[in-house]
Design a protein around this motif. Structure first.
Motif, PDB file in Angstrom:
ATOM      1  N   ILE A   5      -1.166 -31.596  75.688  1.00  0.00           N
ATOM      2  CA  ILE A   5      -0.173 -32.209  76.583  1.00  0.00           C
ATOM      3  C   ILE A   5       1.134 -32.276  76.134  1.00  0.00           C
ATOM      4  O   ILE A   5       2.179 -31.971  76.581  1.00  0.00           O
ATOM      5  CB  ILE A   5      -0.660 -33.914  76.888  1.00  0.00           C
ATOM      6  CG1 ILE A   5      -1.626 -34.170  77.670  1.00  0.00           C
ATOM      7  CG2 ILE A   5       0.520 -34.759  77.362  1.00  0.00           C
ATOM      8  CD1 ILE A   5      -2.272 -35.359  77.721  1.00  0.00           C
ATOM      9  N   THR A   6       1.374 -32.558  74.630  1.00  0.00           N
ATOM     10  CA  THR A   6       2.712 -32.763  74.216  1.00  0.00           C
ATOM     11  C   THR A   6       3.320 -31.194  73.921  1.00  0.00           C
ATOM     12  O   THR A   6       4.489 -30.979  74.383  1.00  0.00           O
ATOM     13  CB  THR A   6       2.392 -33.175  72.471  1.00  0.00           C
ATOM     14  OG1 THR A   6       1.735 -34.393  72.762  1.00  0.00           O
ATOM     15  CG2 THR A   6       3.769 -33.351  71.913  1.00  0.00           C
ATOM     16  N   ALA A   7       2.591 -30.175  73.555  1.00  0.00           N
ATOM     17  CA  ALA A   7       3.180 -28.744  73.604  1.00  0.00           C
ATOM     18  C   ALA A   7       3.219 -28.394  75.127  1.00  0.00           C
ATOM     19  O   ALA A   7       4.406 -27.799  75.072  1.00  0.00           O
ATOM     20  CB  ALA A   7       1.962 -28.112  72.843  1.00  0.00           C
ATOM     21  N   GLY A   8       2.531 -28.809  75.902  1.00  0.00           N
ATOM     22  CA  GLY A   8       2.878 -28.337  77.293  1.00  0.00           C
ATOM     23  C   GLY A   8       4.140 -28.884  77.857  1.00  0.00           C
ATOM     24  O   GLY A   8       4.767 -28.257  78.383  1.00  0.00           O
ATOM     25  N   ARG A   9       4.552 -30.119  77.439  1.00  0.00           N
ATOM     26  CA  ARG A   9       5.557 -30.843  78.112  1.00  0.00           C
ATOM     27  C   ARG A   9       7.001 -30.010  77.421  1.00  0.00           C
ATOM     28  O   ARG A   9       7.795 -30.088  77.924  1.00  0.00           O
ATOM     29  CB  ARG A   9       5.465 -32.236  77.647  1.00  0.00           C
ATOM     30  CG  ARG A   9       4.793 -33.068  78.748  1.00  0.00           C
ATOM     31  CD  ARG A   9       4.612 -34.426  78.704  1.00  0.00           C
ATOM     32  NE  ARG A   9       3.558 -34.814  79.961  1.00  0.00           N
ATOM     33  CZ  ARG A   9       2.892 -36.042  79.904  1.00  0.00           C
ATOM     34  NH1 ARG A   9       3.168 -36.782  78.845  1.00  0.00           N
ATOM     35  NH2 ARG A   9       2.221 -36.710  81.017  1.00  0.00           N
ATOM     36  N   ALA A  10       6.920 -29.958  75.881  1.00  0.00           N
ATOM     37  CA  ALA A  10       7.850 -29.018  75.308  1.00  0.00           C
ATOM     38  C   ALA A  10       8.256 -27.771  75.968  1.00  0.00           C
ATOM     39  O   ALA A  10       9.283 -27.441  76.375  1.00  0.00           O
ATOM     40  CB  ALA A  10       7.405 -28.872  73.896  1.00  0.00           C
ATOM     41  N   ASN A  18      10.656 -33.743  81.270  1.00  0.00           N
ATOM     42  CA  ASN A  18       9.574 -33.325  80.440  1.00  0.00           C
ATOM     43  C   ASN A  18       9.891 -33.378  79.100  1.00  0.00           C
ATOM     44  O   ASN A  18       8.687 -33.935  78.453  1.00  0.00           O
ATOM     45  CB  ASN A  18       9.381 -31.504  81.049  1.00  0.00           C
ATOM     46  CG  ASN A  18       8.697 -31.389  82.112  1.00  0.00           C
ATOM     47  OD1 ASN A  18       7.401 -31.354  82.223  1.00  0.00           O
ATOM     48  ND2 ASN A  18       9.325 -30.949  82.980  1.00  0.00           N
ATOM     49  N   TRP A  19      10.954 -33.143  78.482  1.00  0.00           N
ATOM     50  CA  TRP A  19      11.108 -33.382  77.048  1.00  0.00           C
ATOM     51  C   TRP A  19      11.134 -34.854  76.867  1.00  0.00           C
ATOM     52  O   TRP A  19      10.719 -35.382  75.493  1.00  0.00           O
ATOM     53  CB  TRP A  19      12.597 -32.852  76.459  1.00  0.00           C
ATOM     54  CG  TRP A  19      12.464 -31.369  76.532  1.00  0.00           C
ATOM     55  CD1 TRP A  19      11.159 -30.604  76.691  1.00  0.00           C
ATOM     56  CD2 TRP A  19      13.153 -30.473  76.597  1.00  0.00           C
ATOM     57  NE1 TRP A  19      11.560 -29.253  76.413  1.00  0.00           N
ATOM     58  CE2 TRP A  19      12.836 -29.145  76.715  1.00  0.00           C
ATOM     59  CE3 TRP A  19      14.814 -30.486  76.851  1.00  0.00           C
ATOM     60  CZ2 TRP A  19      13.607 -27.949  76.603  1.00  0.00           C
ATOM     61  CZ3 TRP A  19      15.649 -29.370  76.903  1.00  0.00           C
ATOM     62  CH2 TRP A  19      15.053 -28.221  76.954  1.00  0.00           C
ATOM     63  N   TYR A  73      15.671 -40.394  74.553  1.00  0.00           N
ATOM     64  CA  TYR A  73      14.563 -40.025  73.750  1.00  0.00           C
ATOM     65  C   TYR A  73      13.992 -40.879  72.737  1.00  0.00           C
ATOM     66  O   TYR A  73      12.795 -41.028  72.671  1.00  0.00           O
ATOM     67  CB  TYR A  73      15.117 -38.609  73.018  1.00  0.00           C
ATOM     68  CG  TYR A  73      15.155 -37.473  73.924  1.00  0.00           C
ATOM     69  CD1 TYR A  73      14.520 -37.481  75.347  1.00  0.00           C
ATOM     70  CD2 TYR A  73      15.915 -36.464  73.773  1.00  0.00           C
ATOM     71  CE1 TYR A  73      14.642 -36.483  76.190  1.00  0.00           C
ATOM     72  CE2 TYR A  73      16.087 -35.414  74.536  1.00  0.00           C
ATOM     73  CZ  TYR A  73      15.360 -35.385  75.645  1.00  0.00           C
ATOM     74  OH  TYR A  73      15.491 -34.174  76.894  1.00  0.00           O
ATOM     75  N   LEU A  74      14.931 -41.602  72.222  1.00  0.00           N
ATOM     76  CA  LEU A  74      14.393 -42.628  70.950  1.00  0.00           C
ATOM     77  C   LEU A  74      13.635 -43.776  71.603  1.00  0.00           C
ATOM     78  O   LEU A  74      12.601 -44.094  71.021  1.00  0.00           O
ATOM     79  CB  LEU A  74      15.620 -42.983  70.181  1.00  0.00           C
ATOM     80  CG  LEU A  74      16.322 -42.435  69.166  1.00  0.00           C
ATOM     81  CD1 LEU A  74      17.347 -42.992  68.471  1.00  0.00           C
ATOM     82  CD2 LEU A  74      15.198 -41.965  67.904  1.00  0.00           C
ATOM     83  N   ALA A  75      14.140 -44.216  72.831  1.00  0.00           N
ATOM     84  CA  ALA A  75      13.474 -45.112  73.235  1.00  0.00           C
ATOM     85  C   ALA A  75      12.032 -44.754  73.646  1.00  0.00           C
ATOM     86  O   ALA A  75      11.239 -45.636  73.768  1.00  0.00           O
ATOM     87  CB  ALA A  75      14.263 -45.604  74.707  1.00  0.00           C
ATOM     88  N   PHE A  76      12.000 -43.507  74.246  1.00  0.00           N
ATOM     89  CA  PHE A  76      10.639 -43.117  74.666  1.00  0.00           C
ATOM     90  C   PHE A  76       9.552 -42.859  73.337  1.00  0.00           C
ATOM     91  O   PHE A  76       8.506 -43.044  73.565  1.00  0.00           O
ATOM     92  CB  PHE A  76      10.679 -41.890  75.626  1.00  0.00           C
ATOM     93  CG  PHE A  76      10.317 -42.351  76.882  1.00  0.00           C
ATOM     94  CD1 PHE A  76       9.123 -41.797  77.676  1.00  0.00           C
ATOM     95  CD2 PHE A  76      10.878 -43.192  77.726  1.00  0.00           C
ATOM     96  CE1 PHE A  76       8.584 -42.122  78.879  1.00  0.00           C
ATOM     97  CE2 PHE A  76      10.472 -43.540  79.048  1.00  0.00           C
ATOM     98  CZ  PHE A  76       9.155 -42.850  79.642  1.00  0.00           C
TER      99      PHE A  76
END
Length: 386
Positions: free
Chosen positions: A253-258, A127-128, A10-13
């Protein structure tokens, strides 16, 4: 071990998203000091995109030889070096030179990590993972704005470079964790011959999915780049307000992926892609809707963002299922390269069309891309089943 490695991924992304938005946010302060035209940002962007495409195409070869952990560490280190190079540059040619490792560092890590997560983790984490990219992409402009208010744009790049250097150290220390995981067939057969471009193109469904990825990134990038201009020129919203409203697309996009992370395991990748395409289509219709032009456009941008949210992660997560783990890294690299080509060329093409025929073509252009994406994905689904 599992949770620690996932946290590092996650940090890498997040770190992958941080540099992506820096150039756009810093360029208004950069180009005058560099004594170049405003349009020269496109040159730097093209160089970065070119490097990203090249490194994406080499991801299969590099991952077979080095493994995902080392590819990620080396790529982040290259990006850190390039960002530091930007921070000490005072001329446009130097920026162009540092843009080369900037792009090369992004492509391989993107394709390699996406394939690793697609094989080892559920759709939820894919997704996250891409939600984390959105966090990084949103944080980048804030870091640059802080630097511009207190120092110079070089300071902004230097700050992100230091963060990338720190992540490189973390990735180096985490290498045993990557080895501790069950490797994919791709890494297990490290001495096997990487697939050539021609061989990948001959795989049933590969070409159609490459076009699908091309269309997705063309849709996302064109929507984001031209949203503010459409709101100002077609819907009559003032420039400052439009700039803020355009960010609603990325928030979507960000909220949708969460949110997608909570339902993707239950619905599956195929349904998530179709659901996203349907919501995006409704969003485009809302943008066109003439009776409440401003409200419709704003709602439309949010819906397009929410619709885009699950499509890319679901397509990536389905790659090993469609093509098998042995071939997934090679196909993933080609898909990512196709995606970057869409990012690179389709927004400028719309700019040329808008100059000739007007900005009103914006929703129609998006609709054509979305329909092509839908058709190609359905054809690919059929072919990969046979």
């Amino acid at each position: 071990m599992f949770s620690v490695l996932l946290f590092i991924i996650y940090l890498a992304f997040i770190s992958l998203g941080l540099p992506d938005s820096l150039l756009g946010s810093a360029w208004p302060s950069m180009y005058q000091g560099l004594d170049v035209p405003l349009s020269y940002a496109g040159i730097i962007s093209m160089i970065i995109s070119g490097g990203t495409i090249i490194s994406s195409l080499q991801s299969d070869r590099l991952t077979r030889k080095l493994g995902t952990g080392k590819v990620t560490m080396i790529s982040v280190a290259m990006t850190a070096a390039a960002l530091f190079g930007f921070s000490v540059s005072h001329s446009f040619p130097m920026l162009c030179l540092w843009a080369i490792p900037y792009g090369l560092g992004a492509g391989s890590v993107d394709a390699s990590i996406n394939n690793y997560v697609a094989i080892h983790y559920s759709s939820r984490h894919m997704n996250w993972l891409h939600c984390m990219w959105g966090v990084g992409a949103a944080a980048g402009p804030y870091a640059m704005a802080y630097a511009l208010n207190h120092s110079t744009w070089q300071s902004g790049y230097r700050t992100i470079a230091v963060l990338q250097i720190g992540l490189t150290v973390i990735l180096f220390l985490s290498l045993p964790l990557w080895k501790g995981r069950k490797v994919s067939q791709n890494e297990e057969n490290a001495n096997g011959r990487p697939l050539s471009f021609t061989e990948v193109l001959k795989i049933r469904g590969a070409k159609e999915l490459m076009i699908t990825f091309f269309c997705y990134c063309a849709l996302e990038q064109t929507t984001g780049l031209w949203a503010a201009s459409y709101l100002v020129l077609q819907k009559g919203i003032d420039e400052k307000t439009a700039a803020g409203y355009a960010s609603l697309f990325y928030i979507g996009i960000t909220a949708g992926r969460a949110f997608s992370g909570f339902i993707s395991n239950r619905l599956g990748d195929k349904r998530m892609v179709r659901l996203g395409q349907g919501i995006a289509f409704l969003g485009i219709c809302a943008v066109i809707f003439p009776f409440v032009p401003q409200a419709g456009a704003l709602l439309g941008l949010i819906l397009i963002g929410i619709g885009c949210a699950p499509i890319y992660p679901a397509l990536l997560h389905a790659t090993p299922v469609h093509f098998g783990e042995e071939r997934s890294q090679a196909v993933m690299g080609m898909q990512m390269a196709s995606a970057y080509i869409g990012t690179c060329f389709m927004p400028p093409i719309f700019g040329m069309l808008a100059a000739g025929f007007g900005i009103r073509l914006y929703p129609l252009y998006l609709a054509v891309i979305l329909v092509l994406m839908l058709v190609m994905n359905e054809v690919a689904e059929t072919k990969t089943k046979e």
